[in-house]
Design a protein around this motif. Structure first.
Motif, short mmCIF file in Angstrom:
data_model
loop_
_atom_site.label_atom_id
_atom_site.label_comp_id
_atom_site.label_asym_id
_atom_site.label_seq_id
_atom_site.Cartn_x
_atom_site.Cartn_y
_atom_site.Cartn_z
N CYS A 1 0.86 -1.18 0.00
CA CYS A 1 0.00 0.00 0.00
C CYS A 1 0.90 1.24 0.00
O CYS A 1 1.77 1.38 0.86
CB CYS A 1 -0.92 0.00 1.22
SG CYS A 1 -2.00 1.44 1.34
N VAL A 2 0.69 2.11 -0.98
CA VAL A 2 1.46 3.35 -1.10
C VAL A 2 0.56 4.51 -0.68
O VAL A 2 -0.49 4.73 -1.28
CB VAL A 2 1.98 3.55 -2.53
CG1 VAL A 2 2.78 4.84 -2.63
CG2 VAL A 2 2.81 2.35 -2.97
N ILE A 3 0.99 5.24 0.35
CA ILE A 3 0.19 6.34 0.89
C ILE A 3 0.96 7.64 0.72
O ILE A 3 2.11 7.75 1.15
CB ILE A 3 -0.13 6.12 2.38
CG1 ILE A 3 -0.83 4.78 2.59
CG2 ILE A 3 -0.98 7.26 2.92
CD1 ILE A 3 -1.07 4.44 4.03
N THR A 4 0.34 8.61 0.08
CA THR A 4 0.89 9.96 -0.03
C THR A 4 -0.13 10.95 0.49
O THR A 4 -1.24 10.57 0.90
CB THR A 4 1.25 10.29 -1.49
OG1 THR A 4 0.05 10.32 -2.28
CG2 THR A 4 2.22 9.26 -2.06
N ALA A 5 0.22 12.22 0.47
CA ALA A 5 -0.70 13.24 0.96
C ALA A 5 -1.92 13.39 0.08
O ALA A 5 -2.95 13.91 0.52
CB ALA A 5 0.03 14.58 1.08
N SER A 6 -1.87 12.93 -1.17
CA SER A 6 -2.97 13.14 -2.11
C SER A 6 -3.76 11.88 -2.43
O SER A 6 -4.91 11.97 -2.83
CB SER A 6 -2.43 13.73 -3.42
OG SER A 6 -1.47 12.85 -4.01
N HIS A 7 -3.18 10.69 -2.27
CA HIS A 7 -3.91 9.48 -2.65
C HIS A 7 -3.33 8.26 -1.94
O HIS A 7 -2.25 8.31 -1.35
CB HIS A 7 -3.86 9.27 -4.16
CG HIS A 7 -2.52 8.80 -4.65
ND1 HIS A 7 -1.44 9.65 -4.79
CD2 HIS A 7 -2.06 7.56 -5.01
CE1 HIS A 7 -0.39 8.97 -5.23
NE2 HIS A 7 -0.75 7.70 -5.37
N THR A 8 -4.10 7.17 -2.01
CA THR A 8 -3.69 5.87 -1.47
C THR A 8 -3.84 4.84 -2.57
O THR A 8 -4.89 4.74 -3.21
CB THR A 8 -4.55 5.47 -0.27
OG1 THR A 8 -4.38 6.44 0.77
CG2 THR A 8 -4.13 4.10 0.26
N GLU A 9 -2.79 4.05 -2.80
CA GLU A 9 -2.78 3.06 -3.86
C GLU A 9 -2.59 1.66 -3.25
O GLU A 9 -1.60 1.39 -2.58
CB GLU A 9 -1.66 3.34 -4.85
CG GLU A 9 -1.59 2.36 -6.02
CD GLU A 9 -0.44 2.66 -6.95
OE1 GLU A 9 -0.31 1.96 -7.97
OE2 GLU A 9 0.34 3.61 -6.67
N MET A 10 -3.58 0.79 -3.46
CA MET A 10 -3.50 -0.59 -2.98
C MET A 10 -2.95 -1.48 -4.08
O MET A 10 -3.43 -1.44 -5.21
CB MET A 10 -4.88 -1.08 -2.55
CG MET A 10 -5.52 -0.29 -1.42
SD MET A 10 -4.62 -0.45 0.15
CE MET A 10 -4.74 -2.21 0.43
N LEU A 11 -1.96 -2.27 -3.75
CA LEU A 11 -1.31 -3.17 -4.71
C LEU A 11 -1.48 -4.61 -4.23
O LEU A 11 -0.68 -5.12 -3.45
CB LEU A 11 0.18 -2.82 -4.85
CG LEU A 11 0.48 -1.37 -5.26
CD1 LEU A 11 1.98 -1.10 -5.21
CD2 LEU A 11 -0.07 -1.09 -6.66
N ARG A 12 -2.55 -5.25 -4.70
CA ARG A 12 -2.83 -6.62 -4.31
C ARG A 12 -1.93 -7.59 -5.07
O ARG A 12 -1.72 -7.44 -6.28
CB ARG A 12 -4.31 -6.97 -4.59
CG ARG A 12 -5.28 -6.21 -3.72
CD ARG A 12 -5.20 -6.66 -2.28
NE ARG A 12 -6.28 -6.10 -1.48
CZ ARG A 12 -6.36 -6.24 -0.17
NH1 ARG A 12 -5.42 -6.90 0.49
NH2 ARG A 12 -7.36 -5.69 0.49
N ASP A 13 -1.41 -8.59 -4.35
CA ASP A 13 -0.55 -9.60 -4.96
C ASP A 13 0.58 -8.95 -5.77
O ASP A 13 0.88 -9.37 -6.90
CB ASP A 13 -1.37 -10.54 -5.86
CG ASP A 13 -2.34 -11.38 -5.06
OD1 ASP A 13 -2.01 -11.78 -3.93
OD2 ASP A 13 -3.45 -11.65 -5.56
N TYR A 14 1.19 -7.95 -5.19
CA TYR A 14 2.24 -7.22 -5.90
C TYR A 14 3.44 -8.11 -6.18
O TYR A 14 4.08 -7.99 -7.23
CB TYR A 14 2.66 -6.00 -5.07
CG TYR A 14 3.65 -5.10 -5.76
CD1 TYR A 14 3.26 -4.28 -6.81
CD2 TYR A 14 4.99 -5.08 -5.37
CE1 TYR A 14 4.16 -3.46 -7.46
CE2 TYR A 14 5.90 -4.26 -6.00
CZ TYR A 14 5.49 -3.46 -7.04
OH TYR A 14 6.40 -2.65 -7.68
#
Length: 211
Positions: A150-163
């Motif tokens: 999971c990548v979290i920044t001040a503007s968005h959150t990105e979920m990476l399943r089975d990365y």
């Protein structure tokens, strides 16, 4: 006479939980109901700061005693500033550049201690998180399956399943099938096991206690 202080220290207050556990235990034991047993659980969860945000990672295996399940584990966070905290059950908090928790945390922590650097780029931090989770997967029986990030920044959150899929099944070189009766049973014996118990009563202030 000194009065009790109304000030509460930092951290969470678990006094109500302690009173509830004591009440629950006495309620069950007074009625002859056995107390619930603790269940051993296992997993690996990590997080680290990067140049532009926070990178989190977790394995896909959930372990509870003899039960092992591969399932998605959802983690929800909100990022206001580039800060990463770990909170222990007793209420203490630690602000760190990288953290690891779970049964595979020691191996994952070794990966961070050897490779983490301040202001890492997103790709480098993400690769490091995956390496830490993979270390937990391959060295801890309570962790396993694939890597979620999971990548979290001040503007968005990105979920990476089975990365990362470090444990993908490959096709076997041969098909092993054996006809019924290949392994011969020489004999079959059933034994009855007799269990004997000796109960000794010890006098106590509240009566007798069996041992």
């Amino acid at each position: 006479m000194a009065s009790a202080s109304a000030h509460k220290g930092a951290g969470f207050d678990f006094s109500n939980e302690v009173r509830y556990v004591r009440f629950r235990n006495s309620f069950l034991t007074d009625r002859g109901i056995p107390l619930p047993k603790a269940t051993s659980t296992g997993t690996t969860i990590v997080g680290c700061l990067s140049k532009d945000g926070i990178i989190l990672g977790a394995d896909r295996r959930a372990t509870a005693g003899p039960i092992v399940v591969t399932m998605p584990k959802q983690m929800l966070f909100r990022c206001h500033r580039l800060q990463l905290f770990t909170i222990h059950p007793r209420g203490s908090t630690y602000k760190l550049p990288y953290v690891t928790v779970g049964s595979g945390s020691l191996t994952a922590m070794a990966v961070f201690e050897a490779n983490w650097k301040p202001n890492m780029e997103r790709t480098d931090a993400l690769d490091l998180v995956c390496a830490a989770i993979s270390a937990g997967i391959f060295t801890d029986l309570g962790s396993g399956s694939n890597v979620d990030a999971c990548v979290i920044t001040a503007s968005h959150t990105e979920m990476l399943r089975d990365y990362v899929k470090p444990n993908e099944r490959v096709q076997k070189e041969r098909t092993y099938k054996f006809r019924r009766g290949t392994t011969e049973i020489k004999n079959d014996e059933i034994r009855a096991l007799a269990v004997e118990e000796d109960i000794t009563y010890i006098p106590t202030a509240r009566g007798r206690r069996a041992t």
